[in-house]
Design an enzyme around this catalytic site. Structure first.
Site, short mmCIF file in Angstrom:
data_model
loop_
_atom_site.label_atom_id
_atom_site.label_comp_id
_atom_site.label_asym_id
_atom_site.label_seq_id
_atom_site.Cartn_x
_atom_site.Cartn_y
_atom_site.Cartn_z
N SER A 199 0.81 -1.22 0.00
CA SER A 199 0.00 0.00 0.00
C SER A 199 0.84 1.27 0.00
O SER A 199 0.34 2.34 -0.33
CB SER A 199 -0.92 0.00 1.22
OG SER A 199 -1.86 -1.06 1.15
N GLN A 258 -39.37 -18.65 0.87
CA GLN A 258 -39.23 -17.20 1.04
C GLN A 258 -37.81 -16.79 1.40
O GLN A 258 -37.29 -15.79 0.88
CB GLN A 258 -40.22 -16.70 2.10
CG GLN A 258 -41.67 -16.75 1.67
CD GLN A 258 -42.62 -16.19 2.70
OE1 GLN A 258 -42.20 -15.76 3.77
NE2 GLN A 258 -43.90 -16.18 2.39
N GLU A 305 -4.20 -4.28 -5.86
CA GLU A 305 -4.40 -3.00 -6.56
C GLU A 305 -5.21 -2.03 -5.71
O GLU A 305 -6.12 -1.35 -6.19
CB GLU A 305 -5.02 -3.25 -7.93
CG GLU A 305 -4.06 -4.03 -8.82
CD GLU A 305 -4.59 -4.28 -10.21
OE1 GLU A 305 -5.41 -3.48 -10.69
OE2 GLU A 305 -4.17 -5.28 -10.82
N GLY A 306 -4.84 -1.97 -4.44
CA GLY A 306 -5.50 -1.09 -3.48
C GLY A 306 -6.44 -1.85 -2.59
O GLY A 306 -7.46 -2.37 -3.04
N PHE A 331 -3.54 9.00 5.24
CA PHE A 331 -2.76 7.78 4.95
C PHE A 331 -1.69 7.53 5.99
O PHE A 331 -1.19 6.41 6.11
CB PHE A 331 -2.13 7.86 3.56
CG PHE A 331 -3.14 7.81 2.45
CD1 PHE A 331 -3.58 6.61 1.94
CD2 PHE A 331 -3.68 8.99 1.94
CE1 PHE A 331 -4.52 6.56 0.93
CE2 PHE A 331 -4.62 8.95 0.91
CZ PHE A 331 -5.04 7.74 0.41
#
Length: 392
Positions: free
Chosen positions: A146, A287, A371-372, A391
């Site tokens: 990250s 249901q 990718e994140g 961050f």
């Protein structure tokens, strides 16, 4: 009461009316390929943890999906919508199949197409579009996912050459790649390098013993004194903006791709519930079963509407990174929820490879964080909303 004709989950939303005829035709072509050529083999590939990536790349190249949203150099130049829909159909097969195409087209090819020299483009892009050459993208490291700015891979000047040392991790296509786009720290800024994988000092051991993305090649990249000429540098990329823009391209494909996995789970589950009898009537007639199917279809349809809206923005050239984060965060999170819920409807049958549900669920565990991660995308959205970067 007259019988009601069952509808498909997305048919309920009428989303085909939002897609142009040419884009639908491309989608349907990819769907037929996946149904006829790939799905019958996926359970075996997944169980073996092995996939014929080179053969698949050539077939996908013939199909025209490798770098399909790029223009020139043998690329099809399709709309962003068509590319998204292709990703959806590929991931309805398996996330590993979509990953192969995403890494090839939106990471490795896009990096060369957007930031490379004309020589680099001419050398690599036509062969990659045809599937005759496979690419990978070396950004993530064992200790830096990250936070790619902390990468330890370094490139130093040595006369007129560059010498690269370092390690990359979790690299799709790495062990079968002919070329790697590798990002490294220099004395000035992070730079990208186009590295032929037969360069001395480069190796790509495959990562085994995976529980997810088993029908995909995942590797480590090891660079030990890899010497490259000046012509290997991507001339138009300096700093993190280069690799992050490539990731944004690939994340866009995931917005659609994750929905493909969810749709395949849901369609499988609806069919199963209609055939499985319990207490003398179909499981679909209860249901609680219908409530689950309704809720899952609602989330799938909302995700599709979001994806098509983002595709329209991308085709108009106005899609922003934080909007891609909206799509990736929502659609992967909902897709994995759908896969898990579908497993409960299938019961014990849901854990076998006879059905695709557990395979999709396991794959989406990886898609959720690559990718994140979800947390990173939440912070991207949070920064857009507040103007504050959280961050650190």
């Amino acid at each position: 009461m007259a019988p009601v004709t069952p509808q498909s989950p997305l048919g309920l939303f009428g989303t085909d009316s939002l897609i142009g005829e040419e884009d639908r035709a491309i989608r349907d072509t990819v769907r037929r390929f996946v149904e006829d050529k790939v799905k019958p083999k996926l359970a075996d590939w997944y169980e073996a943890g092995s996939v014929p990536a080179r053969d698949l790349a050539k077939e996908l190249g013939s199909l025209g999906v490798l770098g399909m949203h790029l223009t020139g150099y043998g690329c099809a130049g399709t709309s962003a919508t068509a590319y998204g829909l292709a990703c959806m159909e590929l991931e309805a097969g398996d996330s590993g199949l979509r990953s192969l195409v995403s890494v090839q087209g939106s990471l490795a090819m896009f990096a060369i197409w957007r930031y490379g020299s004309e020589e680099q483009k001419q050398r690599w892009l036509p062969a990659m579009a045809a599937g005759e050459a496979i690419g990978c993208f070396g950004l993530t490291e064992p200790d830096f996912g990250s936070n790619p700015a902390g990468m330890r891979t370094r490139a130093r000047r040595d006369g007129s050459d560059w010498v690269l040392d370092g390690t990359k991790m979790w690299i799709t296509n790495g062990s079968v790649a002919d070329v790697a786009v590798v990002w490294a720290q220099t004395d000035e800024r992070i730079r990208g390098f186009v590295v032929p994988t037969d360069t001395p000092g480069f190796s790509a051991p495959e990562i085994k013993k995976k529980m997810s993305l088993r029908a995909s090649v995942t590797s480590e990249l090891v660079l030990e004194g890899v010497r490259l000429p000046e012509s290997a540098v991507l001339p138009d990329a300096a700093g993190l903006s280069g690799p992050l823009s490539c990731l944004n391209e690939a994340r866009y494909g995931i917005v659609f791709g994750a929905l493909g996995a969810a749709r395949d789970c849901l369609e499988t589950t609806i069919a199963y519930a209609g055939e499985r009898e319990i207490f003398d009537k179909p499981l679909a007639a209860y249901q609680l079963s219908q409530a689950k199917l309704a809720d899952m279809s609602l989330e799938l349809g909302k995700g599709m509407l979001l994806a098509l809206h983002l595709a329209g923005l991308k085709d108009a050239g106005s899609l922003r990174p934080e909007q891609v984060s909206l799509g990736k965060l929502n659609n992967v999170r909902e897709a994995i929820g759908i896969a898990r819920e579908c497993r409960t409807v299938l019961g014990a049958a849901g854990i076998t490879l006879e059905y695709p549900v557990m395979r999709h669920a396991n794959n989406l565990e990886s898609v959720l964080t690559y990718e994140g991660t979800s947390e990173v995308h939440q912070l991207v959205i949070g920064q857009a909303l507040t103007g504050e970067a959280a961050f650190r």
